[in-house]
Design an enzyme around this catalytic site. Sequence first.
Site, PDB file in Angstrom:
ATOM      1  CG  ASP A  13      55.519  35.344  41.607  1.00 34.49           C
ATOM      2  OD1 ASP A  13      54.615  34.831  42.286  1.00 34.49           O
ATOM      3  OD2 ASP A  13      55.464  35.446  40.358  1.00 34.49           O
ATOM      4  CE  LYS A  16      52.578  38.270  47.386  1.00 37.09           C
ATOM      5  NZ  LYS A  16      53.495  38.219  46.228  1.00 37.09           N
ATOM      6  CG  ASN A  38      45.072  35.567  41.509  1.00 39.42           C
ATOM      7  OD1 ASN A  38      44.796  35.244  42.658  1.00 39.42           O
ATOM      8  ND2 ASN A  38      44.912  36.794  41.058  1.00 39.42           N
ATOM      9  N   GLY A  40      50.484  32.181  44.200  1.00 36.67           N
ATOM     10  CA  GLY A  40      51.280  30.972  44.430  1.00 36.67           C
ATOM     11  C   GLY A  40      52.322  31.346  45.456  1.00 36.67           C
ATOM     12  CG  HIS A  41      51.512  33.306  48.512  1.00 34.23           C
ATOM     13  ND1 HIS A  41      50.735  34.058  49.345  1.00 34.23           N
ATOM     14  CD2 HIS A  41      51.553  33.993  47.336  1.00 34.23           C
ATOM     15  CE1 HIS A  41      50.312  35.144  48.711  1.00 34.23           C
ATOM     16  NE2 HIS A  41      50.785  35.119  47.479  1.00 34.23           N
ATOM     17  NE  ARG A 142      25.797  46.843  40.946  1.00 32.97           N
ATOM     18  CZ  ARG A 142      25.292  47.987  40.526  1.00 32.97           C
ATOM     19  NH1 ARG A 142      24.588  48.737  41.322  1.00 32.97           N
ATOM     20  NH2 ARG A 142      25.505  48.382  39.287  1.00 32.97           N
ATOM     21  CD  GLN A 223      47.103  38.352  43.212  1.00 30.25           C
ATOM     22  OE1 GLN A 223      46.248  38.860  43.891  1.00 30.25           O
ATOM     23  NE2 GLN A 223      47.237  37.041  43.129  1.00 30.25           N
ATOM     24  N   PRO A 303      57.730  30.587  32.744  1.00 26.73           N
ATOM     25  CG  PRO A 303      58.982  30.590  30.772  1.00 26.73           C
ATOM     26  CD  PRO A 303      57.692  30.112  31.356  1.00 26.73           C
TER      27      PRO A 303
END
Length: 427
Positions: A13, A16, A38, A40-41, A142, A223, A303
Amino acid sequence: MAGYVVVGAQWGDEGKGKVVDLLGSHVDMVVRFQGGNNAGHTVVVNGRKTVLHLLPSGILNHDALCVIGPGVVVNPFVLFSEIDALEKQGCICDHVRVSDRAHLIMPYHIRLDELMEQRAGKNKIGTTKNGIGPCYADKYTRIGIRVCDLRDWDVFCEKLSDTLSLKNEEIVKIYGGEPFDYEEMKEQFAAIRTRILPMIIDATDKVNKALDQDQTVLFEGAQANMLDINYGTYPYVTSSSPTAAGVCTGIGVSPRKLGRIIGVVKAYSTRVGEGPFVTELLNETGESMREKGGEYGATTGRPRRCGWLDLPVVKQAVTINGLTDIALTKIDVLSGYEKLYVCTGYDIDGKIYDTVPASLKDYARAKAVYKVFDGWNEDISSVRTFAELPKNCQEYIRFIEDYCKTDICLVSVSPERNGNIILKELI
Ligand code: GDP
Ligand code: IMO
Ligand code: MG
């Protein structure tokens, strides 16, 4: 070589999405190489906010091919709900391609993520519950199902049948959860299969050919270093490698093809989910950072925990990624504090360290060693040159650059695409 990399240098966060969107208008391809939804940009253009989870943040530039690479874990239902939402807003998404080698996040991965977190109780990781960990685990065991398996329906159904019986056993016997119905799941995938088939490509070949033809390719990390499976605060990490090295394994690109590696650094620290956080502020200052910085998860709405800038954390990202540049974001959020604290080292049992220890028990005892700066009160969100910044703000920025021995190429002062002070040519 025209391979550019953007990675997170803290706990995610950092902004990016904003940096990738900004660079995205100058590139031929934007490529995600790890993680999944996962992420959030956030991208803000003329006041309009778009949050991308699985789609690359270059999506708003129709001229750049958006590639979801082999190292990404793909939830196809999320893929289409994101595309549909964007197309509703008038953003055509026919420039999205998905790697044949990427693994599919299956509904049972999501359920297992939830059940494992529930069972872990106070030891939970605080995942986004999007099935990321269970999907990567199956990849390495696998027994994963890949995007290319959708091309041959018989192969897909056979794999689904085998894996689902195993997963249902795990869900029911270990976690006491609800099993899935094979026919129902098969139908769900049959419904999206025809839509995804034309988007599937050999992404490794496509990206390598583009680089060999001197096209500009931007690799978008999700991430961040501290959430890296190898180097983060394990086990409070994600299940992939969000570093520049992750581009090589996640796409199948040689390190020789990577040029600039830009680490995005937030001017303070935030973290979502559980795990150690030495400079965390569990007080009014932390709360005011959360409110001023809008620090609520772009994926889960949780939050975000807030604290002072932790430079040993950033320095580790500089080293591991071999950062050539830093993009410093959200410095505007720090206006209005009388004093600003920057962690330059950790005191663990009286000894000073400037690296992050592997053991969480050691890290839990670490006390931040702070350098204190005088703050500034001016609103700097419309400043566009370094010289116009308040002197104390300049000093804060230069200290980060000196500590990290890395050029700051950009200082972001607002969420808007054009809210930046450019210090070095970007592309
Ligand atoms: P990412 O996951 O690294 O792409 O970052 P997120 O989008 O999850 O979180 C960054 C948040 O900060 C978003 O809401 C951005 O719009 C916002 N943002 C990015 N850069 C700046 C900045 O320089 N100043 C301010 N105030 N907000 C910013
Ligand atoms: P972007 O790309 C911040 C965190 C979760 C949790 C841990 C593991 O927006 O920076 P996972 O669902 O991956 O198994 O969760 O990692 N996490 C993030 N934190 N930003 C992210 O992505 C994150 N993606 C995962 O909160 O602590
Ligand atoms: Mg984010």
